[in-house]
Design an enzyme around this catalytic site. Structure first.
Site, PDB file in Angstrom:
ATOM      1  N   CYS A   1       3.324  62.485  45.216  1.00 17.89           N
ATOM      2  CA  CYS A   1       4.040  63.449  46.054  1.00 17.89           C
ATOM      3  C   CYS A   1       5.006  62.713  46.966  1.00 17.89           C
ATOM      4  O   CYS A   1       4.588  61.891  47.784  1.00 17.89           O
ATOM      5  CB  CYS A   1       3.058  64.263  46.901  1.00 17.89           C
TER       6      CYS A   1
ATOM      7  N   HIS B   1      -5.471  69.686  39.570  1.00 19.99           N
ATOM      8  CA  HIS B   1      -4.383  68.688  39.592  1.00 19.99           C
ATOM      9  C   HIS B   1      -4.838  67.536  40.481  1.00 19.99           C
ATOM     10  O   HIS B   1      -4.576  67.518  41.681  1.00 19.99           O
ATOM     11  CB  HIS B   1      -3.113  69.359  40.136  1.00 19.99           C
TER      12      HIS B   1
END
Length: 303
Positions: free
Chosen positions: A240, A207
Site C-alpha cells: 500500500c 487480502h
C-alpha cells in the site's frame, strides 16, 4: 476441521503489485504479463487502477492496457475505480468488474481517499449503482481491517458496520484487507467468526499481506473457517503506497503451492504460473520476493 475442497485465487499483481513499484513498467510489458497470466487458469485478474495518474503514476496507462490485452472468456478482468471519472474510463475499457475501496479506520481513509468515512460512503454508493446499471459486477475493498498504521487496532464492530454498508450498496463481494501485514491467525479467526455470523462467507475474500511472514498462516485459518477466496500477487509484488513499510502482498505462487499440497483445487497450472512469474521478473529491476522466486533466483528449480 473440514476445509473447502477448492479455492479461488484472485490475481491482483498487475494492480496492487505494480502500483508500489518505484519504476514505471512499460505498457507493452504489462500487457504481455497479463497475457501470460490469462494462460495460467486464473479466473480473475485485476489489471490496473483508474485512480488519477497524479496519485498512482505507475498505472497511468490503465485504459491502454485494457484495450490491448488478449482476453479469455473464462477470465474476469477487473480494475480499481475511485470515483465517477474512473468509472467512466473503466466503462470505456469494457471491463467485467470494477472495485471500489475504502478503509475501516478514519485516518487511513483520509490519507488514502482524502475523505472521511462518512463522506466516502455516498460516493461509493453512487459508483456501485451506476456500475450495476451498466451490467458490471462490483467488488468492495475494505482496508486496514486487521490494523491501521495510524490508529493501531480497529474495532470488529466498525468492520462489521462498514461491511454491512458496502453490501447494502449492492457489492457482489467484499475483500478484507490486512493492509500493513499485522494480522495473526487468532485475530483472523476472531474477526472471521463474527463476520461469518453476519454475512455469507462465499461473498467474502481475504487480502493478506506477508509483511511479517504470517500471510499463509492466516490463509490456513480462513480455510479452516470455510473461507476459500484469496487475493494474491504473483511473486509477492506490491503493498500500500499510503502505509509506510506495507510491502509484500501474499505471493500467488507460494499460496498455490500450499493449496496444492493440501489437496485443495484451484484450476491453476503451476508451471504456467511460474513462467508468468519469470516473465515479469525479467523486466523488473529487482528480484521478486516470493519463496518460489527466491529458489529460482538461486539457481534452483521452483517446480
Amino acid at each position: 476441521m473440514k476445509m473447502p475442497n477448492h479455492a479461488i485465487i484472485k490475481e491482483v499483481g498487475p494492480r496492487d503489485g505494480l502500483q508500489n513499484e518505484a519504476s514505471i513498467l512499460a505498457t507493452e510489458h504489462k500487457v504481455e504479463w497479463i497475457n501470460h497470466l490469462s494462460e495460467t487458469g486464473l479466473s480473475y485478474i485485476e489489471i490496473s487502477s483508474f485512480v488519477h495518474p497524479k496519485w498512482i503514476p505507475q498505472l497511468a496507462d490503465a485504459l491502454e492496457v485494457a484495450r490491448n490485452i488478449q482476453r479469455h472468456s473464462q477470465v474476469t478482468y477487473a480494475a480499481l475505480v475511485p470515483n465517477k471519472i474512473g468509472l467512466k474510463r473503466a466503462l470505456e475499457a469494457n471491463l467485467d468488474e470494477i472495485s471500489v475501496f475504502m478503509s475501516a479506520s478514519e485516518t487511513h481513509n483520509k490519507k488514502n481517499i482524502n475523505k472521511t468515512i462518512a463522506e466516502t460512503l455516498p460516493v461509493l454508493e453512487s459508483i456501485v449503482r451506476e456500475a450495476k446499471q451498466h451490467g458490471l459486477s462490483v467488488r468492495g475493498y475494505l482496508s486496514t481491517v486487521f490494523g491501521c498504521p495510524y490508529e493501531g487496532e480497529v474495532a470488529i464492530d466498525q468492520v462489521i458496520t462498514l461491511s454491512q454498508s458496502l453490501f447494502n450498496m449492492g457489492i457482489d463481494e467484499l475483500s478484507l484487507g490486512d493492509t500493513i501485514g499485522v494480522a495473526n491467525p487468532k485475530q483472523v479467526a476472531n474477526i472471521l467468526i463474527r463476520l461469518r455470523e453476519a454475512f455469507p462467507h462465499k461473498n467474502i475474500a481475504l487480502h493478506f499481506h506477508d509483511t511479517r511472514g504470517t500471510a499463509l498462516a492466516n490463509c490456513l485459518t480462513a480455510l479452516q473457517l470455510g473461507f476459500n477466496t484469496f487475493d494474491s500477487s504473483l511473486g509477492g509484488l506490491g503493498g500500500c503506497p499510503y502505509a509506510k513499510g506495507a510491502s509484500g502482498n501474499l505471493a500467488t505462487d507460494d499460496l498455490l503451492y500450499m493449496l496444492e499440497g493440501m489437496g485443495i483445487a484451484t484450476g491453476i497450472n503451476r508451471k504456467k504460473l511460474l513462467q508468468a512469474a519469470q516473465y515479469i521478473q525479467g523486466v523488473l529491476p529487482q528480484p521478486l520476493p516470493s519463496h518460489h522466486m527466491q529458489i529460482f533466483a538461486k539457481g534452483g528449480n521452483p517446480l
